[in-house]
Motif scaffolding. Structure first.
Motif, short mmCIF file in Angstrom:
data_model
loop_
_atom_site.label_atom_id
_atom_site.label_comp_id
_atom_site.label_asym_id
_atom_site.label_seq_id
_atom_site.Cartn_x
_atom_site.Cartn_y
_atom_site.Cartn_z
N GLY A 11 -3.23 3.63 4.31
CA GLY A 11 -3.16 4.15 2.95
C GLY A 11 -4.00 5.39 2.76
O GLY A 11 -3.59 6.35 2.08
N ALA A 12 -5.20 5.41 3.36
CA ALA A 12 -6.07 6.58 3.23
C ALA A 12 -5.44 7.81 3.88
O ALA A 12 -5.46 8.92 3.33
CB ALA A 12 -7.43 6.28 3.86
N SER A 70 -4.06 -1.69 6.83
CA SER A 70 -3.27 -1.12 5.75
C SER A 70 -4.09 -0.13 4.93
O SER A 70 -3.56 0.89 4.47
CB SER A 70 -2.74 -2.24 4.85
OG SER A 70 -1.92 -3.14 5.58
N ALA A 71 -5.38 -0.45 4.71
CA ALA A 71 -6.25 0.48 3.98
C ALA A 71 -6.40 1.79 4.74
O ALA A 71 -6.39 2.88 4.15
CB ALA A 71 -7.61 -0.16 3.74
N SER A 128 -5.29 -6.19 6.17
CA SER A 128 -5.78 -5.43 5.01
C SER A 128 -6.55 -4.20 5.46
O SER A 128 -6.39 -3.11 4.88
CB SER A 128 -6.67 -6.32 4.14
OG SER A 128 -5.94 -7.40 3.61
N PHE A 129 -7.38 -4.34 6.50
CA PHE A 129 -8.14 -3.20 7.00
C PHE A 129 -7.19 -2.14 7.57
O PHE A 129 -7.33 -0.93 7.28
CB PHE A 129 -9.12 -3.65 8.09
CG PHE A 129 -9.93 -2.53 8.68
CD1 PHE A 129 -11.04 -2.03 8.03
CD2 PHE A 129 -9.55 -1.96 9.90
CE1 PHE A 129 -11.77 -0.98 8.57
CE2 PHE A 129 -10.28 -0.92 10.45
CZ PHE A 129 -11.39 -0.43 9.78
N TRP A 187 -2.48 8.93 1.78
CA TRP A 187 -2.93 9.57 0.54
C TRP A 187 -3.33 11.02 0.80
O TRP A 187 -3.00 11.91 0.02
CB TRP A 187 -4.10 8.80 -0.04
CG TRP A 187 -4.58 9.38 -1.35
CD1 TRP A 187 -4.09 9.13 -2.59
CD2 TRP A 187 -5.65 10.33 -1.51
NE1 TRP A 187 -4.78 9.86 -3.54
CE2 TRP A 187 -5.74 10.61 -2.90
CE3 TRP A 187 -6.52 10.98 -0.64
CZ2 TRP A 187 -6.67 11.51 -3.41
CZ3 TRP A 187 -7.45 11.87 -1.15
CH2 TRP A 187 -7.53 12.13 -2.52
N VAL A 222 0.84 -1.21 0.00
CA VAL A 222 0.00 0.00 0.00
C VAL A 222 0.87 1.25 0.00
O VAL A 222 0.63 2.22 -0.74
CB VAL A 222 -0.96 -0.02 1.20
CG1 VAL A 222 -1.71 1.31 1.31
CG2 VAL A 222 -1.95 -1.17 1.08
#
Length: 536
Positions: free
Chosen positions: A463-464, A459-460, A456-457, A467, A328
């Motif tokens: 990532g948000a 990391s998301a 995954s949660f 970003w 990510v």
């Protein structure tokens, strides 16, 4: 196993950083033009065969057999086997190197047919290929030395050996290309090619003292009927075929890259992007795989499959916890990462953007790459080299389908090639996991699935946040190298803090294992360093 993986991670991190410095110097000197495209392809050809005969097939076949000899037979028999393998490598791989030097024109034409359309590019690639082919024999012997030391539970020295390759190749390459070259008519890029060979020799020689301390000294010996050597060759046969399938995919992608509309960049953009992939892949995927193989080989030899399943499951859990957030981060911060490292000299802002696009596509396959690094050797520990071979051959069809669809239907350029490579890695790792689960009666799949979803949660979420940071704080600063560094200085610590908090909140235990595995070796090293400093 986790402690050993931590040792390897620290050593590999050092190696990858020095490798990155090497790439920075190359990028500043040669950029992403025709000359460096020729160097990339010339290095790729012996590098493909390195994966075929050395670090791929040889390591996977040698370590399980050699570990069994160490644990169940007298030490002298293990030493004899080591000498037999080394002598066989010198004979077989040495002959292959000579053949490769002779056939370099045909190999370059096969891998990069589009080079003939640019005057001088094809001829330069042929010359550099011939210079670098002996690197294959040196790295094959180095891979065997690494296998011996890993089987003896020595991980730090072999893992850091590639650091000496990076340092040696750069120092020797610059000396030959810049200092001696103008006097003897050697171009800078040719000097770097000779530096690759010298670096390979340093990688091997660095491990020799540790081999001697472990009781292994090279004595030429040939006995093609030796049962251990024959078993290694029997495992290597399917392993070579399996690795050949992987190299076919790489060759197909390089072939397509050499034919893309822009003749002076795609091969280099893909190469620079994949170098960034090597950092988390080496620190996490390769390190975990290197520490796992001797452990599961001993479990398999003792028929202790409960321990085998637990070790393999723990390794895959660590892979998820460490590589998903890495993927990510590479995808979101690609422009800033590439720009901060490479953007100087001949490497322009346009090269930065194109390389970052390839990096985002490669990042998609990071988890698959790393999981396959752990799963493939697990089959060899069970003396099954046929399954990885069949999965690799199936990947050829996956690669051809995805490349065709992404280039011709989706009209993607070099990004499509990177994305197809990632798709192959993901599909192959899933297939290997399913087959292994059925073979050993489960790998604690529910626990792994929960870890995957939680990681995954987290990391998301990371990532948000990253970003938002790079979009609203980093991009307004511009595209200069200093602006890229400033963006990373804010976004990376922020992302790591968010990820750590999310892992703690979601009770992802692999985080504590990873921290302990890395911190443990450092803590043990501190008293030694303090003692050395006090003596001085």
């Amino acid at each position: 196993m986790v402690r050993s993986a931590g040792i390897v991670s620290i050593a590999v991190a050092t190696s990858r950083v020095t490798g990155l410095v090497r790439e920075i110097l190359l990028a500043a000197m040669f950029g992403a033009g025709a000359v460096f495209d020729a160097f990339r392809i010339a290095f790729t050809i012996p590098n493909l065969t390195r994966d075929l005969f050395a670090e791929g097939a040889l390591s996977a076949a040698f370590v399980p057999v050699f570990t069994r000899y160490l644990s169940s037979k007298p030490p002298e028999e293990a030493r004899v086997l080591a000498n037999l393998v080394a002598t066989s490598l010198i004979v077989i791989v040495g002959a292959f190197c000579l053949l490769g030097i002779v056939l370099s024109p045909q190999l370059v034409a096969l891998v990069a047919p589009g080079f003939k359309e640019t005057p001088g590019k094809y001829e330069l690639a042929v010359t550099l290929t011939r210079v670098m082919f002996p690197f294959l024999l040196l790295v094959a012997l180095s891979a065997q030395a690494m296998g011996i030391l890993n089987a003896c539970n020595q991980f730090g020295v072999p893992a850091i050996s590639s650091t000496f390759y990076n340092i040696g190749s750069v120092v020797a390459g610059l000396f030959l290309g810049k200092v001696v070259g103008p006097t003897i008519g050697l171009s800078p890029i040719a000097g770097m090619a000779y530096g690759v060979v010298i670096g390979g020799a340093m990688q091997l020689l660095w491990q020799v003292p540790s081999l001697h301390r472990a009781g292994f000294r090279f004595r030429p010996k040939l006995d093609w009927s030796h049962p251990g050597l024959r078993q290694i060759f029997a495992l290597m046969g399917p392993a070579i075929l399996g690795n050949a399938a992987v190299q076919i995919n790489v060759t197909v992608n390089n072939n397509f890259a050499s034919r893309l509309e822009d003749p002076n960049g795609p091969v280099s953009w893909l190469g620079y992007a994949f170098r960034f992939m090597q950092l988390p892949l080496g620190i996490f995927g390769v390190a975990i795989a290197s520490a796992t193989l001797p452990s599961i080989s001993r479990s398999a030899a003792a028929q202790n499959f409960n321990e085998f399943r637990e070790t393999l499951s723990r390794s895959l859990g660590l892979v998820f916890a460490l590589t998903i957030p890495s993927a990510v981060g590479l995808a979101v911060l690609g422009d800033s990462i590439v720009g901060a490292v490479y953007q100087m000299g001949e490497f322009t802002a346009a090269d930065t953007h194109q390389t970052a696009r390839a990096l985002a596509c490669y990042a998609f396959g990071l988890v698959g790459y790393s999981a396959a690094k752990v799963l493939n050797p697990a089959f060899y520990a069970l003396h099954d080299s046929r399954t990885p071979m069949l999965v690799s051959f199936a990947s050829i069809a996956v690669n051809l389908l995805t490349v065709t669809a992404l280039l011709n239907l989706a009209h993607l350029g070099h990004e499509g090639l990177a994305l197809s490579t990632s798709a192959v890695a993901v599909v192959s790792s899933i297939a290997l996991f399913i087959i292994m689960r059925n073979r050993v009666g489960g790998i604690y799949g529910r626990n792994l699935w929960r870890t995957f979803l939680r990681v995954s949660f987290a990391s998301a979420l990371m990532g948000a946040v990253v970003w938002c940071s790079t979009t609203y704080l980093g991009r307004p600063l511009g595209t200069s190298k200093l602006a890229r560094v400033a963006d990373l200085a804010v976004s990376i610590p922020l992302g790591m803090a968010v990820l750590y908090a999310a892992y703690k909140a979601l009770r992802i235990t692999e985080l504590d294992s990873a921290i302990g595995g890395i911190a443990g070796p450092l803590q043990r090293a501190l008293p030694f360093l303090r003692a050395r400093i006090s003596k001085q």
